[in-house]
Every structure is written in structure tokens, then in C-alpha cells.
Write a protein that holds these residues in place. Structure first.
Motif, PDB file in Angstrom:
ATOM      1  N   ASP A   1       1.394  -2.925   4.944  1.00 49.35           N
ATOM      2  CA  ASP A   1       0.741  -2.851   6.284  1.00 49.35           C
ATOM      3  C   ASP A   1       1.924  -1.722   7.307  1.00 49.35           C
TER       4      ASP A   1
ATOM      5  N   VAL B   1      -3.233   3.729   0.969  1.00 43.76           N
ATOM      6  CA  VAL B   1      -4.347   2.087   1.172  1.00 43.76           C
ATOM      7  C   VAL B   1      -3.523   1.083   1.512  1.00 43.76           C
TER       8      VAL B   1
ATOM      9  N   SER C   1      -7.212  -6.973   2.214  1.00 40.34           N
ATOM     10  CA  SER C   1      -7.158  -5.391   2.040  1.00 40.34           C
ATOM     11  C   SER C   1      -6.643  -5.898   0.367  1.00 40.34           C
TER      12      SER C   1
ATOM     13  N   TRP D   1      -7.809  -3.623  -3.468  1.00 42.42           N
ATOM     14  CA  TRP D   1      -8.455  -2.715  -3.265  1.00 42.42           C
ATOM     15  C   TRP D   1      -8.010  -2.098  -4.574  1.00 42.42           C
TER      16      TRP D   1
END
Length: 225
Positions: A110, A126, A132, A134
């Protein structure tokens, strides 16, 4: 244009990049409702008819992009079997995408993602923090205007049903009484459209996902016309 020298591709990588039209999950609210309500087949049909990709900003980004997944054969099967994606879309290559400004996204913590965002480059990253999940997408992106990008370097069309065909399109006009070609429908009461499958379907390989064997069956251009 100088050909890109990409070096070796290992078994965990793939030169095949899939733009799935049947991603199963939430979509950004800013994607038009008519597109959200389409089936995977309908979205693929629109791409083949218009010969372009529509582009929208991914979650957490402001720049519109066309998104792809890098998938070796086993990973493609994993994405489909786990219900993440349905087997409908188009296939291009890493070299083709890199040559027009596309590339792989970075999966970052992050704090690093915030640095991408501060530089206006959040569409290239991403985040990997809580909530999260993904990384399985192995995502590549092609920044684009919202009007989309024309299709270049298409490697194949991906379908989940060998009997499926896109709707035919008008490719010309002819006199229905004589069969002679016409420049258009005007001025002739016997004018009728000449219909064919979309050009991309006729001129591309078609890869069919066989759910029974869990394998792709690859057909040469024109075989499934």
C-alpha cells in the motif's frame, strides 16, 4: 518498427495475453450499464464488429485502460475452473502490447502504491494490502482514451463453445434479382445487403476452451466460418 527482443519466456510466464470479456465479479460503477449488462459473448461480438477495445479506468485508477491477463495454459485453466473468468475474449502477445505502450502492472504494498498514485501512475500498479487479492490476474494494461483502441497484433479469438458464431455484419450490397454488386442500397428496389461473419473472425485463429478436457483446441483462420 524495430522488433522487440524480449528474451526467454519461462514455464511460469506466457507470451499469450488474454483480454477476457467474461470477468466474473464486480465492475467499476462508471462502466456504462449497457456494457455491464451484456453477456461475455455479446461483449466479444461488439469487439469483433467494431474492431476496437473500449477502455475504462480500473478500480483505484483514473486513467482508462484495456486490461489483459498473462496466462500459461495451466494458469488459464485455473482462472476458468475457479470461476474467475469465463472463456470468452481475444488473445494478443507481450511484444504486440509493449510495442503500443502497454505493459505489466506492478503488485506493490500500500505504501508504494500511494507513491504511484501521487505521481499519477496508479494505473500501473495494484496494491497488495488487506482486501486486495488480485495477483492471480497477472495483469497487463494498455492505457487508452475512453473511445478505445483499435485491435492490432491479434493472435486469436477465445470462445467457450465450438458451435458459437458472432452475428454477421454487412460487408456490401447486391442486386437481389441479378446478384450484381451495388455501391449501396439507394435507387434499386432489389438492393439487399451482403452478410458475412466479421473480418476478425474470418482471418484469425479461434481457440476453443474444451471444458471436458480442460484444454484449448486451436483452429486455423477460416475453419470455423
Amino acid at each position: 518498427m524495430t522488433e522487440l527482443q524480449l528474451g526467454l519466456v519461462g514455464p511460469a510466464q506466457s507470451d499469450d495475453l488474454y483480454h477476457f470479456t467474461g470477468r466474473n465479479g464486480d465492475r467499476p460503477s462508471w462502466v456504462p450499464a449497457d456494457i455491464q449488462q451484456m453477456t461475455a459473448q455479446q461483449r466479444l461480438e461488439r469487439i469483433l464488429k467494431e474492431r476496437r477495445f473500449r477502455a475504462f479506468a480500473p478500480f483505484g485508477a483514473r486513467t482508462a485502460c484495456v486490461c489483459f491477463s498473462e496466462s500459461p495454459a495451466d494458469h488459464l485453466g485455473h482462472l476458468i475452473r475457479t470461476g474467475r473468468f469465463s472463456p470468452w475474449g481475444v488473445v494478443t502477445s507481450r511484444a504486440s502490447l509493449l510495442s503500443i505502450g502497454g505493459g505489466a502492472v506492478a503488485y506493490v504494498p500500500d505504501t508504494v502504491y500511494e507513491r504511484f498514485k501521487g505521481a499519477g501512475l496508479e494505473h500501473w500498479a495494484v496494491r497488495t494490502g488487506n482486501g486486495s487479492v488480485w495477483m492471480h490476474e497477472r495483469e497487463w494494461r494498455l492505457p487508452s482514451s475512453e473511445e478505445g483502441r483499435g485491435i492490432g497484433g491479434l493472435r486469436a479469438i477465445l470462445v467457450g463453445d465450438v458451435s458459437w458464431r458472432p452475428t454477421t455484419v454487412v460487408v456490401g450490397w447486391e442486386d437481389g434479382s441479378t446478384g450484381q454488386p451495388l455501391p449501396g442500397p439507394e435507387g434499386n428496389p432489389f438492393a439487399q445487403p451482403v452478410l458475412e461473419l466479421p473480418r476478425l473472425w474470418r482471418e484469425s485463429q479461434v481457440w476453443v476452451w474444451d471444458a471436458g478436457s480442460g484444454q484449448l483446441v486451436k483452429h486455423a483462420p477460416g475453419v470455423l466460418c
